[in-house]
Design a protein around this motif. Structure first.
Motif, PDB file in Angstrom:
ATOM      1  N   GLN A  10     -85.662 -22.959 -44.968  1.00 47.55           N
ATOM      2  CA  GLN A  10     -85.472 -23.647 -46.254  1.00 47.55           C
ATOM      3  C   GLN A  10     -84.321 -23.210 -47.135  1.00 47.55           C
ATOM      4  O   GLN A  10     -84.256 -22.055 -47.331  1.00 47.55           O
ATOM      5  N   PHE A  11     -83.949 -24.325 -47.848  1.00 48.95           N
ATOM      6  CA  PHE A  11     -83.249 -23.912 -49.219  1.00 48.95           C
ATOM      7  C   PHE A  11     -84.042 -24.236 -50.372  1.00 48.95           C
ATOM      8  O   PHE A  11     -84.710 -25.099 -50.401  1.00 48.95           O
ATOM      9  N   GLY A  12     -84.326 -23.018 -51.057  1.00 51.90           N
ATOM     10  CA  GLY A  12     -85.191 -23.294 -52.292  1.00 51.90           C
ATOM     11  C   GLY A  12     -84.518 -23.301 -53.719  1.00 51.90           C
ATOM     12  O   GLY A  12     -83.630 -22.596 -53.708  1.00 51.90           O
ATOM     13  N   TYR A  13     -84.618 -24.280 -54.197  1.00 51.88           N
ATOM     14  CA  TYR A  13     -83.952 -24.470 -55.366  1.00 51.88           C
ATOM     15  C   TYR A  13     -84.843 -24.391 -56.669  1.00 51.88           C
ATOM     16  O   TYR A  13     -86.048 -24.556 -56.536  1.00 51.88           O
ATOM     17  N   VAL A  14     -84.238 -24.294 -57.833  1.00 49.00           N
ATOM     18  CA  VAL A  14     -85.096 -24.162 -59.228  1.00 49.00           C
ATOM     19  C   VAL A  14     -84.538 -25.290 -60.076  1.00 49.00           C
ATOM     20  O   VAL A  14     -83.493 -25.586 -60.152  1.00 49.00           O
ATOM     21  N   THR A  15     -85.297 -26.147 -60.842  1.00 55.86           N
ATOM     22  CA  THR A  15     -85.032 -27.130 -61.661  1.00 55.86           C
ATOM     23  C   THR A  15     -86.002 -26.931 -63.025  1.00 55.86           C
ATOM     24  O   THR A  15     -86.951 -26.363 -62.825  1.00 55.86           O
ATOM     25  N   ARG A  16     -85.398 -27.596 -64.008  1.00 59.28           N
ATOM     26  CA  ARG A  16     -86.165 -27.741 -65.079  1.00 59.28           C
ATOM     27  C   ARG A  16     -87.159 -28.870 -65.357  1.00 59.28           C
ATOM     28  O   ARG A  16     -88.325 -28.727 -65.844  1.00 59.28           O
ATOM     29  N   ASP A  17     -86.802 -30.060 -64.424  1.00 55.73           N
ATOM     30  CA  ASP A  17     -87.831 -31.027 -64.294  1.00 55.73           C
ATOM     31  C   ASP A  17     -87.747 -31.547 -62.817  1.00 55.73           C
ATOM     32  O   ASP A  17     -86.613 -32.216 -62.491  1.00 55.73           O
ATOM     33  N   ALA A  18     -88.746 -31.663 -62.212  1.00 61.80           N
ATOM     34  CA  ALA A  18     -88.744 -32.117 -60.787  1.00 61.80           C
ATOM     35  C   ALA A  18     -88.551 -33.428 -60.623  1.00 61.80           C
ATOM     36  O   ALA A  18     -87.685 -33.824 -59.651  1.00 61.80           O
ATOM     37  N   ASP A  19     -88.929 -34.277 -61.468  1.00 60.96           N
ATOM     38  CA  ASP A  19     -88.691 -35.708 -61.307  1.00 60.96           C
ATOM     39  C   ASP A  19     -87.096 -36.178 -61.479  1.00 60.96           C
ATOM     40  O   ASP A  19     -86.817 -36.847 -60.728  1.00 60.96           O
ATOM     41  N   GLU A  59     -83.661 -30.557 -39.563  1.00 55.28           N
ATOM     42  CA  GLU A  59     -84.589 -29.537 -39.352  1.00 55.28           C
ATOM     43  C   GLU A  59     -84.675 -28.400 -40.701  1.00 55.28           C
ATOM     44  O   GLU A  59     -85.212 -27.259 -40.262  1.00 55.28           O
ATOM     45  N   VAL A  60     -84.217 -28.864 -41.687  1.00 58.95           N
ATOM     46  CA  VAL A  60     -84.206 -27.853 -43.038  1.00 58.95           C
ATOM     47  C   VAL A  60     -84.990 -28.422 -44.092  1.00 58.95           C
ATOM     48  O   VAL A  60     -84.652 -29.537 -44.193  1.00 58.95           O
ATOM     49  N   MET A  61     -85.801 -27.655 -44.526  1.00 56.94           N
ATOM     50  CA  MET A  61     -86.611 -28.184 -45.547  1.00 56.94           C
ATOM     51  C   MET A  61     -85.715 -27.777 -47.000  1.00 56.94           C
ATOM     52  O   MET A  61     -85.248 -26.715 -47.265  1.00 56.94           O
ATOM     53  N   THR A  62     -85.865 -28.827 -47.860  1.00 59.12           N
ATOM     54  CA  THR A  62     -85.367 -28.548 -49.250  1.00 59.12           C
ATOM     55  C   THR A  62     -86.680 -28.487 -50.111  1.00 59.12           C
ATOM     56  O   THR A  62     -87.446 -29.412 -50.059  1.00 59.12           O
TER      57      THR A  62
END
Length: 161
Positions: A10-19, A59-62
């Motif tokens: 998995q690549f884990g990202y952060v955001t201010r607004d998911a939509d 095969e990789v989760m975002t």
């Protein structure tokens, strides 16, 4: 000794607004289908995230995480200034023994400021590996319900190898 990087998924990202982040991701990278959910309380405490968007790309989760701005979390230093963009926060690894990994991480000198359990689903922990790897590392042990949940995450096959 087990390879520290075994089980990368998995690549884990952060955001201010998911939509807004999902829309921007699709506009830039194509029609990737995401599952967006609101995490339940963990260990009786409110989840540190408001929403999480998940998608398998090959095969990789975002994972795109929208932290709860009312809580101080390990995600705060990575939240982009604007709604829409994402910023890499962690790599995720699937493991078989959560307690053994916690012991190993602490033995390697890593702080584990966030860990928890969703009984019957999964155990997770975030290790602060920033000084050596430049980002956090998340370790997840799945139980059967967790495996079923991950199997339900939409998968986009790119056809690229």
């Amino acid at each position: 000794m087990q390879n520290f990087f075994k089980g990368f998924f998995q690549f884990g990202y952060v955001t201010r607004d998911a939509d807004a982040a999902v829309a921007a991701f699709r506009a830039k990278f194509g029609p990737v289908e995401f599952m967006v959910n609101e995490p339940p309380a963990i260990d009786g405490r409110p989840a540190p995230t408001r929403r999480i968007a998940l998608a398998w790309i090959d095969e990789v989760m975002t994972e795109i995480i929208e932290p709860d701005p009312m809580q101080r979390t390990i995600y705060d230093d990575h939240v982009p200034a604007l709604a829409g963009p994402i910023r890499l926060h962690h790599f995720g690894y699937l493991i078989d023994d959560h307690q053994a990994m916690l012991h190993r991480l602490r033995g390697m000198g890593y702080d584990v400021p966030m860990a928890g359990s969703m009984p019957g689903v999964l155990d997770y922990s975030y290790a602060d590996t920033r000084r050596d790897l430049g980002l956090w590392s998340e370790f997840i042990r799945l139980e059967e319900a967790g495996k079923a949940f991950f199997d339900a995450v939409p998968r986009t096959i790119t056809g690229n190898s």
